[in-house]
Design a protein around this motif. Structure first.
Motif, short mmCIF file in Angstrom:
data_model
loop_
_atom_site.label_atom_id
_atom_site.label_comp_id
_atom_site.label_asym_id
_atom_site.label_seq_id
_atom_site.Cartn_x
_atom_site.Cartn_y
_atom_site.Cartn_z
N ALA A 85 4.54 -0.91 7.59
CA ALA A 85 4.22 0.50 7.80
C ALA A 85 4.23 1.28 6.49
CB ALA A 85 5.21 1.11 8.79
N ARG A 86 5.19 0.96 5.66
CA ARG A 86 5.27 1.66 4.37
C ARG A 86 4.07 1.33 3.49
NH1 ARG A 86 10.18 1.10 -0.06
NH2 ARG A 86 9.30 2.55 -1.59
N ILE A 87 3.68 0.05 3.46
CA ILE A 87 2.51 -0.35 2.65
C ILE A 87 1.25 0.31 3.18
CG2 ILE A 87 1.04 -2.32 2.02
CD1 ILE A 87 3.57 -4.03 1.87
N GLU A 88 1.10 0.36 4.49
CA GLU A 88 -0.09 0.99 5.08
C GLU A 88 -0.16 2.47 4.71
OE1 GLU A 88 -2.52 -0.38 6.29
OE2 GLU A 88 -2.11 -1.95 7.74
N THR A 89 1.00 3.13 4.66
CA THR A 89 1.02 4.55 4.27
C THR A 89 0.58 4.71 2.81
OG1 THR A 89 2.82 5.00 5.82
CG2 THR A 89 2.48 6.59 4.04
N ILE A 90 1.10 3.83 1.96
CA ILE A 90 0.72 3.87 0.54
C ILE A 90 -0.79 3.67 0.39
CG2 ILE A 90 0.94 2.69 -1.68
CD1 ILE A 90 3.85 2.03 -0.89
N LEU A 91 -1.35 2.69 1.10
CA LEU A 91 -2.78 2.39 0.99
C LEU A 91 -3.62 3.53 1.56
CD1 LEU A 91 -2.84 -1.41 1.88
CD2 LEU A 91 -2.82 -0.33 -0.36
#
Length: 739
Positions: A85-91
């Motif tokens: 979820a954190r990576i998806e937010t960053i992307l």
């Protein structure tokens, strides 16, 4: 004519200085308002890799820009819900940024292979940009990359890979300032006067300022790489200080001999000034020779350097005479103790004694000098050509960290994927045989991964991504490219209508290297021939220019040998910031030859013009060589020391090829000023004797007569100049006589 121009500048010095100040302000204003952007194309024209790039631009516009890889390293698997979820937010935030054309997440169907199977804690996202890396500036690169790096923390490492990422973290180093400070110290020791020291620095500053400003306008005309201004400034600072150094030295010598400031100025221009113009022309010819290489980026580099040399040459024979008019005899003011003001007793100097020592043992000196050059050249035989990549970056920068994470998580070859552009049908008629090709290539030794064919929106082109087992700089990867092009792909598409071109980082480097290598003999031959003809016309000799050409080639190969030793790692590599074995871009030897051949000819002209001047007086070859060397050695040594420090000041620049150029040029000037000028020149000229000045009568009649050595001006010549350029008032003629 040159003397008359100098006299006009001397007598109208206020106007000349104002015009130069106005030119500097105007060009800086124009560059600020209308300066162009950097552009560069390193692809060899007509090559397979160039064809792939052109096809991507035409058929895959979404892939025509550069690619930024955002690499993630988590404390646990990246597929864990919180981490994912954190990576998806960053992307998601990255996709909204300027210059981002699209983002491929490792959690999407298309990016499923972007999570490492070897280490599930590593994954990466592909960020497609809307322009190539050379179209970014350091500022725009930082605006894009630094916020991405700021998202790291709390168990998640975030790095960015690629050329744009490297640009974002490149530190700014004032190499020019370091070079100027070192040059000022050397000039102070050489001249022993603060005033005399300032004149060469002033000339160089004016010339470089205008040349850099004009270089920004040049970007609208031809593609100019982002490192071209560094090369132009490197050359410009060196020749700017050196040219003024030679003229000022001759001016001070004339003053010491009793001439008034005006006569001393005109004599300096009639002698050293003529040599400066000729030396500048040889540098220009050498740099313009790069245009014969038919490489898209060379025009911008060559013309940037040519502009710098021409502006500085003009400043040396116009601005400098004007400033000498203001300085007059005050040039000896603010004298430094313990430094001789002049070198009048040249026949008692160490240089004179050294020359006589070499002349008494010419064969031993010549053999020893030649052996030293060959020994220094030897490492060049083992040089490895290629293009450095992020694996050669400093381990502290994000591009290197991303490179290492990808290599550990996906294999060494992952940082150098190849792109196969496939044509020969439309729709399924293209995709079916293209996928068959991809399956066959999976069995080729050295291939780690081959993707299915991806069709272009138009359906008439497809791309296949191939990842080698070995790293981009491994010799096995280069062999794989040749194997694919020559054997594997032709065999796999036999009997099909497919046409396949192989591109990517490694194939592009191979194509560029081979393209440059094929044209290098033409380039070298043209530059050497033109320089030989010019020197033959000037010195009325066949053997002197032949000897100069051979010695310059030897000193250049010695410099390339030192550079090859530096890039192989070891103590020298550690010292200059290249700790690991690094391939050398093929354009580096080409550029070094262009720069060094021109600069070496500078010293050749300054030394030989003085030797010829002495020979015309005495017609004694041995004494002319000894006297000429003694009278020029101090100033040539100072000039060489300045060049060396200026070039070494560029070694701290993070760009690895600027380190290569800096250490190579510094080594060449050191070799040229020591082994060549102090050993081989007096030894060979002693061995040749009066044959140094032999020229067949029929050739003498054919060649135009060009005089570069000049002579002390006579009263009649001064009177002739007076008739052409009349001072506005009598006080101008006597300016400076009272300080």
């Amino acid at each position: 004519m040159l003397v008359r121009i100098a006299d006009w500048c001397y007598t109208r010095r206020r106007l000349v200085v104002v015009l130069w100040i106005a030119a500097l302000i105007a060009t800086l204003g124009l560059s600020s308002a209308f300066g162009g952007s950097f552009r560069a194309d390193y692809m060899a024209p007509g090559s397979e890799s160039k064809a792939v790039v052109d096809l991507l631009k035409e058929k895959f516009p979404q892939r025509s820009g550069d690619t930024l890889r955002v690499v993630f390293k988590a404390d646990g698997p990246v597929t864990a819900e919180a981490t994912k979820a954190r990576i998806e937010t960053i992307l998601g935030d990255i996709s909204k940024r300027e210059h981002v054309a699209g983002v491929t997440s490792p959690f999407s169907a298309e990016g499923a292979a972007q999570v490492s199977r070897q280490d599930p804690s590593v994954a990466y996202a592909e960020v497609n940009l809307d322009k190539i890396d050379t179209e970014f500036t350091p500022e725009t690169a930082k605006e894009l990359v630094l916020p991405i790096l700021d998202t790291a923390g709390q168990g998640l490492q975030v790095e960015a890979g690629g050329a744009v990422a490297a640009m974002a973290q490149a530190p700014e180093i004032g190499s020019e300032g370091i070079g100027f400070i070192a040059a000022a110290i050397i000039l102070l020791v050489t001249f022993g006067s603060v005033v005399a020291m300032g004149l060469p620095l002033m000339t160089a500053l004016f010339g470089i300022g205008i040349a850099v400003a004009l270089g920004t306008l040049l970007r609208h005309v031809v593609p100019v790489p982002d490192w071209a201004p560094n090369v132009a400034q490197m050359i410009g600072i060196g020749v700017g200080i050196d040219y003024a150094l030679f003229i000022v030295t001759r001016y001070r010598g004339s003053l010491a001999d009793g001439a008034d400031p005006r006569r001393a100025t005109l004599t300096a221009i009639a002698t050293a000034g003529r040599a400066v113009v000729f030396a500048g022309i040889t540098v220009v010819i050498s740099m313009l020779g790069m245009l014969l290489m038919n490489q898209p980026f060379t025009a911008g580099v060559a013309l940037s350097a040519v502009i710098a040399v021409l502006v500085i040459m003009l400043a040396s024979v116009t601005l400098l005479p004007a400033v000498l008019g203001f300085t007059g005899r005050n040039i000896e003011r603010l004298h430094v103790p313990f430094v001789a003001k002049t070198q009048k007793a040249f026949d008692k100097t160490l240089f004179y004694k050294w020359s006589r020592f070499i002349q008494h043992r010419p064969w031993s000196a010549a053999v020893a000098g030649l052996a030293a050059l060959l020994a220094l050249s030897a490492p060049f035989l083992g040089i490895r050509f290629g293009f450095p990549d992020s694996g050669n970056d400093d381990k502290s920068v994000t591009s290197r960290k991303a490179y290492d994470l990808l290599a550990a998580g996906f294999g060494p070859g992952f940082n150098g994927p190849m792109v196969l552009a496939v044509q020969g049908g439309t729709g399924e008629a293209l995709l079916a045989p293209a996928n068959v090709l991809a399956e066959k290539l999976k069995t080729v030794p050295g291939v780690a991964f081959v993707s299915p064919a991806q069709p272009a929106p138009g359906g008439d082109t497809a791309v296949i991504t191939l990842v080698p087992v070995t790293s981009p700089q491994d010799k096995a990867t280069e062999d794989l490219v040749d194997s694919l092009r020559d054997d594997a792909i032709p065999a796999a598409i036999a009997g099909t209508p497919l046409e396949v071109n192989v591109g990517g980082i490694v194939p592009g480097g191979i194509d560029s290297t081979r393209s440059i290598s094929s044209r290098l003999p033409i380039f070298i031959g043209a530059v050497v021939l033109l320089s030989f003809l010019l020197l033959m016309m000037v010195f009325r000799s066949v053997l002197v220019p032949l000897k100069a050409a051979v010695m310059n080639l030897l000193s250049i190969t010695a410099a390339l040998g030192v550079m090859a030793l530096a890039v192989n790692g070891g103590p020298l590599g550690d010292l200059i910031g290249i700790p690991d074995p690094t391939p050398v871009p093929s354009f580096i030897p080409m550029m070094m030859f262009a720069i060094l051949f021109g600069l070496s000819m500078d010293y050749e002209v300054f030394l030989l013009s003085r030797i010829r001047e002495e020979y015309d007086k005495s017609h004694d070859n041995s004494s002319a060589v000894a006297d000429g060397l003694a009278k020029t050695a101090r100033v040539i040594t100072a000039a060489a020391a300045i060049m060396i420090t200026v070039f070494l000041a560029f070694v701290p620049i993070p760009m690895v090829f600027m380190k290569m150029i800096g250490i190579g040029l510094a080594a060449a000037i050191l070799v040229d000023a020591t082994i060549v000028r102090m050993v081989l020149v007096p030894a060979t000229m002693e061995l040749l004797g009066d044959r140094n000045w032999w020229l067949p009568a029929w050739l003498d009649r054919l060649l135009p007569k060009i005089s570069v050595e000049g002579h002390e001006l006579t009263d009649a010549e001064i009177d002739l100049t007076d008739k052409v350029v009349k001072p506005r008032k009598a006080s101008d003629q006597l300016a400076g006589t009272e300080g």
